[in-house]
Design a protein around this motif. Structure first.
Motif, PDB file in Angstrom:
ATOM      1  N   UNK A  91     -11.906  18.058  93.705  1.00  0.00           N
ATOM      2  CA  UNK A  91     -11.437  18.942  94.908  1.00  0.00           C
ATOM      3  C   UNK A  91      -9.711  18.010  94.895  1.00  0.00           C
ATOM      4  N   UNK A  92      -9.201  17.532  94.012  1.00  0.00           N
ATOM      5  CA  UNK A  92      -8.032  17.107  93.804  1.00  0.00           C
ATOM      6  C   UNK A  92      -7.370  16.741  92.547  1.00  0.00           C
ATOM      7  N   UNK A 101      -9.005  18.569  99.030  1.00  0.00           N
ATOM      8  CA  UNK A 101      -8.414  17.242  99.634  1.00  0.00           C
ATOM      9  C   UNK A 101      -7.133  17.199  99.985  1.00  0.00           C
ATOM     10  N   UNK A 102      -6.300  18.241  99.702  1.00  0.00           N
ATOM     11  CA  UNK A 102      -4.874  18.488 100.063  1.00  0.00           C
ATOM     12  C   UNK A 102      -4.801  18.951 101.383  1.00  0.00           C
ATOM     13  N   UNK A 110     -15.170  23.194 107.848  1.00  0.00           N
ATOM     14  CA  UNK A 110     -14.334  22.651 106.564  1.00  0.00           C
ATOM     15  C   UNK A 110     -14.661  21.355 106.012  1.00  0.00           C
ATOM     16  N   UNK A 111     -14.694  20.343 107.006  1.00  0.00           N
ATOM     17  CA  UNK A 111     -15.152  19.077 106.511  1.00  0.00           C
ATOM     18  C   UNK A 111     -16.536  18.844 105.802  1.00  0.00           C
ATOM     19  N   UNK A 112     -17.473  19.667 106.339  1.00  0.00           N
ATOM     20  CA  UNK A 112     -18.805  19.752 105.633  1.00  0.00           C
ATOM     21  C   UNK A 112     -18.714  20.461 104.319  1.00  0.00           C
ATOM     22  N   UNK A 116     -19.443  19.047 100.609  1.00  0.00           N
ATOM     23  CA  UNK A 116     -20.242  19.716  99.565  1.00  0.00           C
ATOM     24  C   UNK A 116     -19.854  19.863  98.311  1.00  0.00           C
ATOM     25  N   UNK A 117     -18.437  20.309  98.176  1.00  0.00           N
ATOM     26  CA  UNK A 117     -17.823  20.501  96.852  1.00  0.00           C
ATOM     27  C   UNK A 117     -17.783  19.310  96.034  1.00  0.00           C
TER      28      UNK A 117
END
Length: 474
Positions: A91-92, A101-102, A110-112, A116-117
């Motif tokens: 994610x980055x 992450x950005x 969104x946090x969950x 998950x990703x």
């Protein structure tokens, strides 16, 4: 009929009829590598029912074909190609296909999804390494067949690490290898993104139909694009997650509620069967259960689960009453030992145009039922004790705290609120009682406590909206 059961801290939630999902995930009638329209071998997922790891097994066939075609012993090491896959699923980084992450994601949804990703991407690559190390594909097809795999990957190319670029475009590589690798990467990205809504993503079965115009999981691209647009714009809602999940499992449903049943099971918010204090608020969980006993010509009918009150704001409300005056220094001592209920049942109410589910349990000799959808809504909207400079409830005098037995709150019709004051409701650490209360209290200023000690209460008093009636649940 075998009832489905969820175990929650020695309590049970039961409903429906358990589905034997293993019986439905059978062998596919054709191979994923087979003769294409020209003389070359082609790849596509055969129509059938899959879970995540079974998809990874089918994708390994492309990786092994690339390694065979690269030929040189040094270049046939999968490490470089798999490391580049990991970079795509991260994610980055500049190679990330989902650079979450950005983003400054501060909303629960969104946090969950971001967490998950990370979990899913890392596990998929771990499986890919394990499966390729076993060389099952090479043993099944042989190097001659794998050397003939060739097709056009119709999408924009995924970026590669410098090491992968050197391998794919080196003296043993070229456009043919790049096409296969691009499709390999793209299918993994589609798989990762398809599984994002589900907390138990490894278990979720979904149906894949084979299309002539595109390969594998590409049928998910339209719904994925909508979902990711909402995620990146920070407009992801529970409803949009449900809508995407219905597309992923090919439910055929257009109507969107708070959960749904499809041919291969039932999908509900992930909190069911977990502690309300720590449960996810927006992720979903798949259950191998037929909740609604109806069938159509093709098997289990798809059903969307509706809220009893589509708009909770306009739902009928009842006041809890004054209750019993309580001293905030003694709040934990007002607890009640609720040995019962030990079991809750989900009871469906299906009519011609809508289907609702009730969370029903027996306590103190009475039967209490709350709408299951409202129960999840209450959990999504609850507050935890947290000091906030924006809250104004610090001006409320604590001597106005009153306590109420849980059964009194649950006995009211509609949603329970009050005109003013702070109201304390103990649950005796019974998670079933706690969940039922979350479905009964008007979801505006409900604060869930862990201990009820002075430090936590100090934070609780200034949590929530900062005005109006406040309910403290312990």
């Amino acid at each position: 009929m075998k009832e489905y059961q969820l175990i929650l801290k020695e309590k049970k939630i039961v409903w429906g009829e358990t589905i034997d999902i293993e019986r439905l995930i059978d062998n596919k009638p054709v191979d994923s590598i087979r003769q294409g329209e020209n003389s070359n071998m082609d790849w596509n997922l055969p129509a059938g029912i899959y879970r995540a790891k079974e998809i990874v097994i089918e994708l390994d066939k492309m990786l092994e074909a690339m390694l065979v075609q690269l030929g040189d012993p040094v270049n046939s090491d999968p490490t470089v190609l798999l490391d580049s896959l990991l970079a795509n699923l991260a994610i980055s980084g500049s190679l990330s296909s989902l650079p979450l992450k950005s983003l400054e994601l501060e909303d629960h949804a969104g946090i969950e999804i971001r967490a998950q990703a990370v979990r899913i991407g890392e596990q998929l690559v771990s499986w890919a390494r394990e499966i390729n190390a076993e060389k099952m594909t090479l043993a099944e097809y042989g190097s001659e067949t794998l050397s003939e795999l060739e097709f056009r990957s119709r999408c924009y190319g995924h970026p590669l690490t410098p090491e992968a670029t050197a391998q794919v475009w080196g003296p043993f590589g070229g456009p043919r290898i790049m096409q296969i690798y691009n499709e390999y990467l793209h299918q993994f990205v589609l798989l990762r993104d398809a599984l994002l809504p589900f907390s138990n993503w490894e278990e979720v079965p979904f149906e894949v139909k084979e299309y002539r115009e595109f390969k594998g999981l590409r049928f998910l691209e339209p719904s994925r694009e909508v979902f990711l647009t909402q995620l990146f714009k920070k407009k992801l809602t529970h409803k949009s997650i449900i809508h995407y999940a219905q597309s992923v499992v090919s439910s055929g449903l257009k109507k969107v509620g708070y959960g749904f049943q499809y041919r291969l099971g039932t999908v509900l918010p992930a909190g069911l069967g977990e502690s309300a204090r720590t449960a996810s608020r927006y992720l979903l969980r798949w259950h191998p259960v037929q909740t609604i006993q109806v069938e159509d010509a093709e098997g289990l009918a798809a059903v969307s689960f509706d809220y009893e009150y589509e708009d909770y704001y306009s739902a009928p409300r009842k006041e809890a009453g004054k209750g019993t005056p309580a001293d905030d220094e003694l709040l934990p001592e007002y607890g009640v030992d609720y040995n019962e209920p030990s079991i809750a049942r989900l009871l469906p109410n299906a009519s011609t145009d809508r289907t609702t589910l009730q969370f029903s349990m027996e306590m103190k000799g009475s039967e209490f039922a709350v709408d299951l959808g409202q129960l999840f809504r209450g959990q999504r909207f609850l507050y935890r004790p947290q000091r906030s400079s924006y809250a104004g409830s610090e001006f409320i005098k604590r001597e106005y705290i009153n306590w109420h037995p849980a059964e009194d709150i649950l006995s009211h019709s509609g949603l329970v609120t009050n005109a003013d004051g702070i109201h304390f409701i103990p649950t005796g650490k019974n998670e079933l009682v706690l969940w039922a209360l979350l479905g009964k209290l008007y979801p505006e200023n409900v604060v869930l406590l862990d201990k009820g000690d002075q430090e936590e209460l100090e934070a609780a008093y200034v949590s929530g909206k900062g005005f109006g009636t406040q309910f403290l649940v312990l």
